[in-house]
Design an enzyme around this catalytic site. Structure first.
Site, PDB file in Angstrom:
ATOM      1  N   LYS A 102     -53.543-116.165 -55.274  1.00  0.00           N
ATOM      2  CA  LYS A 102     -54.980-116.356 -55.471  1.00  0.00           C
ATOM      3  C   LYS A 102     -55.522-117.342 -54.448  1.00  0.00           C
ATOM      4  O   LYS A 102     -54.909-118.387 -54.177  1.00  0.00           O
ATOM      5  CB  LYS A 102     -55.232-116.864 -56.894  1.00  0.00           C
ATOM      6  CG  LYS A 102     -56.697-117.052 -57.266  1.00  0.00           C
ATOM      7  CD  LYS A 102     -56.813-117.512 -58.712  1.00  0.00           C
ATOM      8  CE  LYS A 102     -58.248-117.694 -59.156  1.00  0.00           C
ATOM      9  NZ  LYS A 102     -58.352-118.094 -60.587  1.00  0.00           N
ATOM     10  N   SER A 171     -61.488-115.319 -63.090  1.00  0.00           N
ATOM     11  CA  SER A 171     -61.649-115.482 -61.667  1.00  0.00           C
ATOM     12  C   SER A 171     -60.476-114.971 -60.829  1.00  0.00           C
ATOM     13  O   SER A 171     -60.561-114.888 -59.603  1.00  0.00           O
ATOM     14  CB  SER A 171     -61.857-116.968 -61.350  1.00  0.00           C
ATOM     15  OG  SER A 171     -60.703-117.728 -61.730  1.00  0.00           O
ATOM     16  N   SER A 195     -59.552-117.027 -66.995  1.00  0.00           N
ATOM     17  CA  SER A 195     -59.418-116.424 -65.674  1.00  0.00           C
ATOM     18  C   SER A 195     -58.135-115.644 -65.434  1.00  0.00           C
ATOM     19  O   SER A 195     -57.996-115.001 -64.399  1.00  0.00           O
ATOM     20  CB  SER A 195     -59.540-117.505 -64.597  1.00  0.00           C
ATOM     21  OG  SER A 195     -60.846-118.014 -64.561  1.00  0.00           O
TER      22      SER A 195
END
Length: 454
Positions: A102, A171, A195
């Site tokens: 990420k 996210s 997330s």
């Protein structure tokens, strides 16, 4: 560097028109190649590193145009990393296994941009602690996946692999989508509200949010240090356990088979139940009924005095984000999204006494959980309100993860069900501190039962 990215930086793969369904992930595609299978195949000689690379690079070539999961990806560098890692760590837990990271997590071979226009040029540096640990176990970093802005709400271009017209959640958008599309077997993400669990539910993959504080966050952009938690996603529960072992530096053991008759599970709909969508509520109740055939299931409601836990999580997140992003605010607020500016302004306006009260309520909730769950193996709770919503302008509501993140408890998304639109639905497992391995074993046991429901 020849890169492919969801933001179109040096983009080699172009995104299709917004209404295109032609490149969506096919449910008829073969079962994803798992990290455990790669490890076994490479170490036994039944699989070659070149075959592994051909498989995953082919998946990226096939699906990235529609999914746009990658912020930074260089196929030549991915190949070099994988071959080098396999040669250097042939007996490592993740020797040669492709990994997505990420884009709030630092890597030495790709810049980090945090999903933000402020950092569009990228930040260079060494690996975050978690990435360094995984490389030491042999993992091959393929690239950086799209995150929402500073891991909050404003999304990047990533689409849901099952329907590019729908959000993958956030996210950890790109990480969930890359795993769901079979581009990588493992991906790192993070959770401050929902997330990991929400995008995993929307994309139909497994995700583990470990208990708070178990893994180093050094090299990861902080948002709310009392909540921020490293986590990871995969298409298989045993792959999540393999990753957990690699991060902890312990021996990997396959998840145990469970005696279904001895499994005790509690059902907790939470005070936010009214925010479930009708289809989501129907699917949740159907899942509970199916699971009750194979395990002992009992109701475990949260007491009324804990009704404010979700609001308390929002308070803690806003208060701490305003301080974590103070420099970014001073130097680049004009390049922040309206949603991020609103979060920071709310945190700036929050009185310290309210922040402390929110933390205190979280501690009360954690103590109460011990009693609520003392005689069950885990709680069954919603993972998201329903199927992934249409559109890419928002990432859905993290409402069903806020409480458990505030309490710092380990959580797992279990995929398997599908909603009325054919999109994935998840079931969230919540356990006591230190129960990560047990939760993953339960998740593996429950997934086929949920899949029976369609």
């Amino acid at each position: 560097m020849n890169t492919v990215s969801g933001n179109g930086i040096d983009g080699r793969i172009a995104a299709p028109p917004a209404d295109s369904e032609t490149a969506a992930y096919s449910h008829a595609d073969p079962a994803p190649l798992t990290a455990v299978a790669i490890r076994r195949g490479l170490q036994s000689g039944e699989m070659s590193m070149e075959a592994v690379l051909a498989h995953f690079l082919g998946r990226i070539e096939e699906h990235e145009g529609a999914v746009q999961a990658w912020r930074e990806f260089d196929p030549a560098l991915a190949r070099v990393n994988a071959l080098r890692q396999w040669q250097a760590h042939p007996q490592g837990l993740l020797g040669g296994v492709p990994l997505a990271v990420k884009d709030i997590i630092a890597t030495q071979d790709y810049p980090t941009r945090y999903g933000s226009e402020i950092y569009r040029e990228g930040v260079r540096g060494g690996d975050a602690d978690c990435v360094a640990r995984l490389r030491a176990a042999g993992a091959a970093v393929f690239g950086k996946t799209v995150t929402t802005e500073f891991a909050y709400f404003s999304p990047g271009p990533t689409a849901n692999p099952h329907d590019p017209r729908r959000t993958p959640g956030g996210s950890s958008s790109g990480s969930a989508a890359a795993v769901a599309a079979g581009m990588v077997p493992l991906a790192l993400g993070s959770q401050t509200a929902g997330s990991l669990i929400r995008p995993a539910a929307y994309c139909g993959v497994f995700a583990l949010k470990p208990g708070f504080g178990l893994h180093s966050l050094a090299g990861i952009k902080p948002m709310a240090p009392s909540l921020d938690t490293l986590g990871w996603l995969a298409n298989d529960a045993d792959d999540l356990e393999l990753m957990r072992a690699a991060l902890l530096g312990i021996a990997y053991q396959p998840l145990p088979r469970l005696d279904a008759g001895a499994l005790r599970l509690g059902v907790c709909r939470g005070h936010e139940w009214l925010q479930m969508e009708p289809a989501g509520a129907t699917a949740f109740e159907a899942a509970v009924s199916r699971i009750a055939i194979a395990a002992m299931v009992s109701e475990r409601p949260l007491p009324d005095e804990l009704a404010g836990l979700s609001a308390a999580q929002k308070t803690v997140q806003a208060y701490e984000a305003a301080r974590s992003f103070a420099t970014d605010w001073e130097q680049g607020r004009a390049r922040m999204s309206p949603s991020l500016r609103a979060l920071i302004e709310a945190g700036q306006a929050c009185a310290e006494v309210d922040y402390r009260a929110a933390l205190d309520l979280g501690r009360c909730g954690a103590a109460a959980f011990e009693g609520i769950a003392e005689d069950v193996d885990a709680l069954l709770v919603p993972a998201a309100p329903g199927e992934a919503p249409p559109g890419l302008a928002a990432t859905g509501d993290p409402v069903f993860s806020r409480v458990w993140t505030l309490l710092g408890l380990p959580c797992v998304n279990v995929p398997g069900q599908r909603g009325p639109q054919g999109m994935p639905l998840g079931m969230q497992l919540v356990g006591r501190p230190g129960s990560e391995r047990r939760l993953l074993a339960i998740a593996r046991h429950l997934q086929p039962l949920l899949a029976e429901l369609g």
